[in-house]
Design a protein around this motif. Structure first.
Motif, PDB file in Angstrom:
ATOM      1  N   MET A   1      -1.237   0.422   8.478  1.00 50.66           N
ATOM      2  CA  MET A   1      -1.903  -0.170   7.311  1.00 50.66           C
ATOM      3  C   MET A   1      -1.688  -1.672   7.313  1.00 50.66           C
ATOM      4  O   MET A   1      -0.596  -2.155   7.618  1.00 50.66           O
ATOM      5  CB  MET A   1      -1.342   0.442   6.030  1.00 50.66           C
ATOM      6  N   LYS A   2      -2.702  -2.419   6.953  1.00 51.41           N
ATOM      7  CA  LYS A   2      -2.626  -3.870   6.978  1.00 51.41           C
ATOM      8  C   LYS A   2      -1.898  -4.414   5.747  1.00 51.41           C
ATOM      9  O   LYS A   2      -1.915  -3.790   4.674  1.00 51.41           O
ATOM     10  CB  LYS A   2      -4.021  -4.471   7.057  1.00 51.41           C
ATOM     11  N   ALA A   3      -1.300  -5.584   5.910  1.00 54.19           N
ATOM     12  CA  ALA A   3      -0.579  -6.218   4.809  1.00 54.19           C
ATOM     13  C   ALA A   3      -1.491  -6.433   3.609  1.00 54.19           C
ATOM     14  O   ALA A   3      -1.107  -6.145   2.458  1.00 54.19           O
ATOM     15  CB  ALA A   3       0.022  -7.542   5.269  1.00 54.19           C
ATOM     16  N   ILE A   4      -2.687  -6.911   3.849  1.00 48.09           N
ATOM     17  CA  ILE A   4      -3.597  -7.204   2.742  1.00 48.09           C
ATOM     18  C   ILE A   4      -4.007  -5.935   2.007  1.00 48.09           C
ATOM     19  O   ILE A   4      -4.218  -5.943   0.790  1.00 48.09           O
ATOM     20  CB  ILE A   4      -4.844  -7.980   3.245  1.00 48.09           C
ATOM     21  N   GLU A   5      -4.096  -4.814   2.719  1.00 45.82           N
ATOM     22  CA  GLU A   5      -4.441  -3.537   2.082  1.00 45.82           C
ATOM     23  C   GLU A   5      -3.305  -3.057   1.183  1.00 45.82           C
ATOM     24  O   GLU A   5      -3.543  -2.538   0.084  1.00 45.82           O
ATOM     25  CB  GLU A   5      -4.754  -2.497   3.154  1.00 45.82           C
ATOM     26  N   ILE A   6      -2.071  -3.236   1.638  1.00 49.86           N
ATOM     27  CA  ILE A   6      -0.911  -2.866   0.831  1.00 49.86           C
ATOM     28  C   ILE A   6      -0.858  -3.707  -0.437  1.00 49.86           C
ATOM     29  O   ILE A   6      -0.631  -3.193  -1.545  1.00 49.86           O
ATOM     30  CB  ILE A   6       0.385  -3.028   1.650  1.00 49.86           C
ATOM     31  N   MET A   7      -1.076  -5.016  -0.288  1.00 45.37           N
ATOM     32  CA  MET A   7      -1.023  -5.899  -1.450  1.00 45.37           C
ATOM     33  C   MET A   7      -2.157  -5.601  -2.419  1.00 45.37           C
ATOM     34  O   MET A   7      -1.964  -5.623  -3.642  1.00 45.37           O
ATOM     35  CB  MET A   7      -1.070  -7.361  -1.001  1.00 45.37           C
ATOM     36  N   ASP A   8      -3.336  -5.313  -1.899  1.00 43.35           N
ATOM     37  CA  ASP A   8      -4.466  -4.991  -2.778  1.00 43.35           C
ATOM     38  C   ASP A   8      -4.159  -3.765  -3.628  1.00 43.35           C
ATOM     39  O   ASP A   8      -4.528  -3.702  -4.806  1.00 43.35           O
ATOM     40  CB  ASP A   8      -5.733  -4.758  -1.955  1.00 43.35           C
ATOM     41  N   ASN A  30      -0.132 -13.521   8.869  1.00 44.47           N
ATOM     42  CA  ASN A  30      -1.455 -12.927   9.039  1.00 44.47           C
ATOM     43  C   ASN A  30      -1.654 -11.779   8.049  1.00 44.47           C
ATOM     44  O   ASN A  30      -0.976 -10.748   8.147  1.00 44.47           O
ATOM     45  CB  ASN A  30      -1.599 -12.403  10.474  1.00 44.47           C
ATOM     46  N   PRO A  31      -2.576 -11.895   7.093  1.00 43.37           N
ATOM     47  CA  PRO A  31      -2.811 -10.822   6.122  1.00 43.37           C
ATOM     48  C   PRO A  31      -3.271  -9.522   6.775  1.00 43.37           C
ATOM     49  O   PRO A  31      -3.118  -8.444   6.189  1.00 43.37           O
ATOM     50  CB  PRO A  31      -3.901 -11.394   5.214  1.00 43.37           C
ATOM     51  N   ASP A  32      -3.842  -9.613   7.982  1.00 39.43           N
ATOM     52  CA  ASP A  32      -4.366  -8.428   8.656  1.00 39.43           C
ATOM     53  C   ASP A  32      -3.352  -7.765   9.587  1.00 39.43           C
ATOM     54  O   ASP A  32      -3.705  -6.838  10.324  1.00 39.43           O
ATOM     55  CB  ASP A  32      -5.617  -8.793   9.453  1.00 39.43           C
ATOM     56  N   ILE A  33      -2.105  -8.211   9.553  1.00 39.05           N
ATOM     57  CA  ILE A  33      -1.084  -7.627  10.420  1.00 39.05           C
ATOM     58  C   ILE A  33      -0.841  -6.164  10.050  1.00 39.05           C
ATOM     59  O   ILE A  33      -0.849  -5.798   8.871  1.00 39.05           O
ATOM     60  CB  ILE A  33       0.240  -8.433  10.347  1.00 39.05           C
ATOM     61  N   ALA A  57      10.746  -6.456  10.127  1.00 45.48           N
ATOM     62  CA  ALA A  57       9.731  -6.331   9.079  1.00 45.48           C
ATOM     63  C   ALA A  57       8.489  -7.129   9.457  1.00 45.48           C
ATOM     64  O   ALA A  57       8.585  -8.221  10.024  1.00 45.48           O
ATOM     65  CB  ALA A  57      10.293  -6.830   7.757  1.00 45.48           C
ATOM     66  N   GLN A  58       7.331  -6.584   9.125  1.00 45.92           N
ATOM     67  CA  GLN A  58       6.083  -7.318   9.318  1.00 45.92           C
ATOM     68  C   GLN A  58       5.635  -8.013   8.030  1.00 45.92           C
ATOM     69  O   GLN A  58       4.943  -9.021   8.069  1.00 45.92           O
ATOM     70  CB  GLN A  58       4.955  -6.368   9.779  1.00 45.92           C
ATOM     71  N   LEU A  59       6.052  -7.466   6.878  1.00 52.42           N
ATOM     72  CA  LEU A  59       5.615  -7.980   5.579  1.00 52.42           C
ATOM     73  C   LEU A  59       6.835  -8.225   4.699  1.00 52.42           C
ATOM     74  O   LEU A  59       7.720  -7.369   4.589  1.00 52.42           O
ATOM     75  CB  LEU A  59       4.682  -6.964   4.906  1.00 52.42           C
ATOM     76  N   VAL A  94       4.216 -13.341   4.587  1.00 49.96           N
ATOM     77  CA  VAL A  94       4.855 -13.448   3.269  1.00 49.96           C
ATOM     78  C   VAL A  94       3.793 -13.446   2.183  1.00 49.96           C
ATOM     79  O   VAL A  94       2.850 -14.239   2.220  1.00 49.96           O
ATOM     80  CB  VAL A  94       5.701 -14.735   3.163  1.00 49.96           C
ATOM     81  N   TYR A  95       3.941 -12.536   1.234  1.00 51.76           N
ATOM     82  CA  TYR A  95       3.069 -12.482   0.066  1.00 51.76           C
ATOM     83  C   TYR A  95       3.910 -12.659  -1.187  1.00 51.76           C
ATOM     84  O   TYR A  95       5.061 -12.203  -1.261  1.00 51.76           O
ATOM     85  CB  TYR A  95       2.365 -11.134  -0.036  1.00 51.76           C
ATOM     86  N   ARG A  96       3.304 -13.299  -2.189  1.00 55.55           N
ATOM     87  CA  ARG A  96       3.974 -13.396  -3.484  1.00 55.55           C
ATOM     88  C   ARG A  96       3.405 -12.343  -4.429  1.00 55.55           C
ATOM     89  O   ARG A  96       2.197 -12.078  -4.435  1.00 55.55           O
ATOM     90  CB  ARG A  96       3.786 -14.789  -4.082  1.00 55.55           C
ATOM     91  N   TYR A  97       4.285 -11.750  -5.222  1.00 54.14           N
ATOM     92  CA  TYR A  97       3.907 -10.721  -6.183  1.00 54.14           C
ATOM     93  C   TYR A  97       4.530 -11.087  -7.520  1.00 54.14           C
ATOM     94  O   TYR A  97       5.608 -10.631  -7.870  1.00 54.14           O
ATOM     95  CB  TYR A  97       4.399  -9.363  -5.682  1.00 54.14           C
ATOM     96  N   HIS A  98       3.843 -11.943  -8.249  1.00 52.52           N
ATOM     97  CA  HIS A  98       4.395 -12.498  -9.496  1.00 52.52           C
ATOM     98  C   HIS A  98       3.533 -12.202 -10.718  1.00 52.52           C
ATOM     99  O   HIS A  98       3.992 -11.582 -11.676  1.00 52.52           O
ATOM    100  CB  HIS A  98       4.581 -14.011  -9.359  1.00 52.52           C
ATOM    101  N   ASP A  99       2.291 -12.633 -10.704  1.00 51.32           N
ATOM    102  CA  ASP A  99       1.426 -12.481 -11.879  1.00 51.32           C
ATOM    103  C   ASP A  99       1.104 -11.011 -12.155  1.00 51.32           C
ATOM    104  O   ASP A  99       1.211 -10.536 -13.296  1.00 51.32           O
ATOM    105  CB  ASP A  99       0.127 -13.253 -11.695  1.00 51.32           C
ATOM    106  N   HIS A 100       0.709 -10.302 -11.107  1.00 49.99           N
ATOM    107  CA  HIS A 100       0.267  -8.921 -11.277  1.00 49.99           C
ATOM    108  C   HIS A 100       1.349  -7.999 -11.855  1.00 49.99           C
ATOM    109  O   HIS A 100       1.057  -7.217 -12.764  1.00 49.99           O
ATOM    110  CB  HIS A 100      -0.276  -8.376  -9.956  1.00 49.99           C
TER     111      HIS A 100
END
Length: 263
Positions: A1-8, A30-33, A57-59, A94-100
């Motif tokens: 599964m891609k990083a961007i899919e997990i974050m979405d 890379n968001p598509d990793i 870790a990839q993400l 690296v993704y940030r998860y703050h507002d959501h």
């Protein structure tokens, strides 16, 4: 599964609102990793990045900024460049998860903190950003509450302002450094207000003056990391349940302060 899919999928847990100007974006990599291992932390400190890389870790999902400003706008400052190079060389996205997480119902960060507090009472979730109230079954003084939080959350040296020994039944959680803490402190609905950081000449002095004028009012300052860390541990648990095929691990960044009684 891609990083961007997990974050979405994580983002979909939040309430419907305008996120066009959110800080919850990809900060590096890379968001598509393809992701097999997810690291979660409060901050992407160099040590967290190194340990996450050693774990393969990839993400890496973090709650707070990586580059010292809310939107992580890059500058050409020397230290920032060194940190950016370290992250880039790690190969981690690296993704940030703050507002959501603060706009979920219940607020994910607050839910994690309250789970760790293990207080008995009715929880009141509000539509005010980052505000949750606990109506306790039994009265407790701010000093007693601070001791429970220090023990259950592993935080050193909570600071208490105001009516420190007065039994209270309402605890307002406003974790991190949200706006609106002063409004809640002034509210007739509040007795003990918990926050991560505070302007001493404003919030702390208000609490002290209120107590000296006979009001049941106290402010407990937990430190920024201490006040939101268990919310990110909660996020890691959500990921483990949602993606049992992916390894998920919380990486402790530690409190930012060093104390004279530290071992």
């Amino acid at each position: 599964m891609k990083a961007i899919e997990i974050m979405d999928e994580l983002f979909k847990l939040a309430n419907d609102r305008d996120y066009s100007n959110t800080c919850d974006t990809c900060k590096a990599g890379n968001p598509d990793i393809e992701v097999r291992k997810i690291a979660v932390s409060m901050f992407a400190t160099p040590e967290v990045v190194r340990r996450a890389r050693e774990w393969n870790a990839q993400l890496l999902i973090v709650h707070e900024p990586t580059y010292y400003n809310h939107m992580d706008i890059h500058s050409d400052e020397k230290l920032e460049n060194e940190k950016r190079k370290l992250i880039e060389e790690s190969g981690i996205t690296v993704y940030r998860y703050h507002d959501h997480p603060h706009y979920t119902t219940p607020d994910i960060i607050a839910a994690g903190e309250l789970r760790q507090f293990d207080l008995k009472g009715r929880i009141e979730y509000t539509d005010i950003f980052d505000l949750v109230r606990i109506h306790l079954d039994e009265p407790i003084s701010p000093v007693e509450l601070a001791k429970i939080i220090e023990k259950n959350c592993g935080i050193k040296h909570l600071r208490i302002c105001g009516a420190t020994n007065t039994p209270c039944t309402v605890v307002s959680g406003m974790f991190g450094t949200p706006g609106g803490v002063f409004d809640e402190l002034k509210s007739e609905k509040s007795e003990i207000v918990l926050t991560g950081e505070a302007c001493e000449w404003k919030l702390c002095e208000y609490a002290r003056d209120a107590a000296q004028l006979g009001y049941k009012k106290a402010l407990i300052i937990m430190g920024h990391i201490g006040s939101e860390r268990d919310g990110m541990k909660y996020t890691a648990d959500l990921l483990k349940k949602k993606y049992p095929e992916i390894d998920v691990k919380y990486f402790e960044c530690g409190e930012v302060y060093t104390y004279t009684d530290s071992e």
